[in-house]
Design an enzyme around this catalytic site. Structure first.
Site, short mmCIF file in Angstrom:
data_model
loop_
_atom_site.label_atom_id
_atom_site.label_comp_id
_atom_site.label_asym_id
_atom_site.label_seq_id
_atom_site.Cartn_x
_atom_site.Cartn_y
_atom_site.Cartn_z
N ALA A 160 -36.19 -22.96 -8.43
CA ALA A 160 -37.15 -23.64 -7.55
C ALA A 160 -37.01 -23.03 -6.26
CB ALA A 160 -36.82 -25.37 -7.48
N ASP A 161 -38.22 -23.19 -5.52
CA ASP A 161 -38.42 -22.76 -3.96
C ASP A 161 -39.54 -23.51 -3.22
OD1 ASP A 161 -37.01 -20.49 -2.23
OD2 ASP A 161 -39.30 -20.42 -1.88
N GLN A 162 -39.30 -23.52 -2.01
CA GLN A 162 -40.23 -24.21 -1.24
C GLN A 162 -40.80 -23.80 -0.05
OE1 GLN A 162 -39.30 -27.80 1.10
NE2 GLN A 162 -40.68 -29.01 -0.22
N ALA A 164 -42.47 -24.89 -5.72
CA ALA A 164 -42.58 -24.47 -7.00
C ALA A 164 -41.38 -24.70 -7.89
CB ALA A 164 -43.03 -22.87 -6.82
#
Length: 197
Positions: free
Chosen positions: A73-75, A110
């Site tokens: 995950a990433d933001q 994401a």
């Protein structure tokens, strides 16, 4: 049975999965995020694309060595068309919050699930958040209360904490704002019988 592995050291993402009752382990992917971001941005990637690419990279990196469902995950925070990274100091956080005050920004969150070294599912969710026109006195009180916690997210706030008071309007998925779009992920895990149906 395959396990769920969260390829992240984020306390907020761990809390989202724990709160939903998902059994999981964590593993750190060891990705040089700054170098990857710089390369992607130099190639014309959007902040949304950067979040998606980093989530995939983290998931694949761990998935190559494990037979599990690996969640990467990433933001990213997009403000006035530009990607912003986490503030490194409280002074940077103060300037960031002053810039965002009274305006809207986007959070692109994401999540990518990889199995056997390849992505099998992904989702990118965008939320739009509008900060209220808070006073300088409120800002100083907020930073004194949050301290280094303000440096833990790209927007210098925790929506699940005192950061909620910064906003006048929030449009989007709560879990995505916390950094892990959850409902689609839960559905995928049920489809693969990792969670009860």
């Amino acid at each position: 049975m395959a396990k769920v592995v969260l390829a992240s050291k984020s306390a907020a993402r761990r809390a989202v999965l724990e709160g939903a009752g998902v059994p999981f382990e964590t593993a750190v992917a060891g990705v040089d995020e700054d170098a990857v971001k710089a390369s992607l941005l130099a190639g014309g990637a959007t902040p949304r694309d950067v979040a998606d690419a980093l989530a995939e990279l983290k998931a694949i990196r761990i998935s190559r060595a494990r037979p599990d469902f690996v969640v990467g995950a990433d933001q990213t925070l997009e403000f006035e068309g530009k990607l912003y990274d986490k503030a490194g100091t409280l002074e940077e956080a103060r300037e960031r919050l002053r810039a965002l005050r009274g305006k809207a920004h986007k959070l692109h969150s994401a999540v990518v699930v990889a199995k056997d070294g390849s992505p099998i599912w992904r989702e990118v969710v965008t939320a739009r958040l509008t900060m209220r026109d808070f006073s300088d006195a409120f800002l100083e009180d907020y930073l004194a209360l949050e301290g280094d916690e303000a440096l833990g997210s790209v927007g210098c706030y925790r929506l699940e904490g005192p950061g909620a008071q910064l906003f006048s309007r929030i449009e989007g998925d709560y879990f995505a704002i916390l950094g892990l779009p959850l409902l689609g992920l839960l559905d995928l895990l049920r489809q693969h019988r990792v969670l009860a149906t």
